[in-house]
Scaffold this motif. Sequence first.
Motif, PDB file in Angstrom:
ATOM      1  N   GLU A  18      14.353  -5.347   4.050  1.00 26.82           N
ATOM      2  CA  GLU A  18      13.837  -4.092   4.591  1.00 26.82           C
ATOM      3  C   GLU A  18      14.077  -2.953   3.592  1.00 26.82           C
ATOM      4  O   GLU A  18      15.186  -2.771   3.098  1.00 26.82           O
ATOM      5  N   ASP A  38      -0.887  -1.754  12.970  1.00 32.11           N
ATOM      6  CA  ASP A  38      -1.053  -0.949  14.180  1.00 32.11           C
ATOM      7  C   ASP A  38      -2.064   0.182  14.014  1.00 32.11           C
ATOM      8  O   ASP A  38      -2.265   0.975  14.914  1.00 32.11           O
ATOM      9  N   ARG A  39      -2.684   0.240  12.856  1.00 35.64           N
ATOM     10  CA  ARG A  39      -3.608   1.339  12.582  1.00 35.64           C
ATOM     11  C   ARG A  39      -4.904   0.742  12.036  1.00 35.64           C
ATOM     12  O   ARG A  39      -4.871  -0.132  11.187  1.00 35.64           O
ATOM     13  N   PHE A  81      11.272   5.224   6.201  1.00 30.19           N
ATOM     14  CA  PHE A  81       9.865   4.869   6.326  1.00 30.19           C
ATOM     15  C   PHE A  81       9.488   4.502   7.756  1.00 30.19           C
ATOM     16  O   PHE A  81       8.446   3.902   7.994  1.00 30.19           O
ATOM     17  N   ASP A  82      10.304   4.874   8.732  1.00 38.21           N
ATOM     18  CA  ASP A  82      10.053   4.525  10.128  1.00 38.21           C
ATOM     19  C   ASP A  82       9.052   5.441  10.823  1.00 38.21           C
ATOM     20  O   ASP A  82       8.380   5.035  11.755  1.00 38.21           O
ATOM     21  N   ASP A 102       6.263   7.543   9.828  1.00 40.70           N
ATOM     22  CA  ASP A 102       4.899   7.957   9.498  1.00 40.70           C
ATOM     23  C   ASP A 102       4.070   6.811   8.934  1.00 40.70           C
ATOM     24  O   ASP A 102       3.958   6.651   7.725  1.00 40.70           O
ATOM     25  N   LEU A 103       3.467   6.022   9.820  1.00 37.76           N
ATOM     26  CA  LEU A 103       2.630   4.899   9.412  1.00 37.76           C
ATOM     27  C   LEU A 103       1.266   5.418   8.966  1.00 37.76           C
ATOM     28  O   LEU A 103       0.532   6.016   9.752  1.00 37.76           O
ATOM     29  N   LEU A 104       0.947   5.233   7.701  1.00 33.52           N
ATOM     30  CA  LEU A 104      -0.341   5.673   7.175  1.00 33.52           C
ATOM     31  C   LEU A 104      -1.400   4.590   7.306  1.00 33.52           C
ATOM     32  O   LEU A 104      -2.577   4.877   7.484  1.00 33.52           O
ATOM     33  N   SER A 105      -0.973   3.335   7.178  1.00 28.24           N
ATOM     34  CA  SER A 105      -1.892   2.215   7.286  1.00 28.24           C
ATOM     35  C   SER A 105      -1.086   0.977   7.612  1.00 28.24           C
ATOM     36  O   SER A 105       0.064   0.858   7.212  1.00 28.24           O
ATOM     37  N   GLY A 106      -1.687   0.053   8.342  1.00 29.73           N
ATOM     38  CA  GLY A 106      -0.990  -1.181   8.668  1.00 29.73           C
ATOM     39  C   GLY A 106      -1.576  -1.844   9.886  1.00 29.73           C
ATOM     40  O   GLY A 106      -2.634  -1.453  10.387  1.00 29.73           O
TER      41      GLY A 106
END
Length: 123
Positions: free
Chosen positions: A31, A115-116, A106-107, A109-113
């Motif tokens: 991680e 779930d997006r 990095f928990d 702000d998901l920019l892409s992945g």
Amino acid sequence: MTTLDPAIAGRLKRNPDGLVPAVVQQHDTGEVLMLGWMDDEALARTLTTGRATYWSRSRQEYWLKGETSGHVQWVKEVRLDCDGDTILVKVDQVGAACHTGDRTCFDADLLSGADRPGPDARG
């Protein structure tokens, strides 16, 4: 002041401020926890004490991770990348790695992945 081994110092490629980015990773899970900055002194302290030390660009001082929060990083392994311009620090993280209290920096702000939606789904 701790002196960095000249053989290691000679391999480092520093930015204009004399710093090298240090990617910090949980040693047993892979991680990615955070990104810190090290100069020769911070790296030497990290290698000799077994605790992660960084250079705080905002405070302009050395920062022993966990000194005030108790969220210590016990160093298990330190590597230099093939170009000598990035350090990988594998640690056993105690508590949160991020100053916000999150497990990692990095928990939030998901920019892409997974779930997006990807670019095709957004149009």
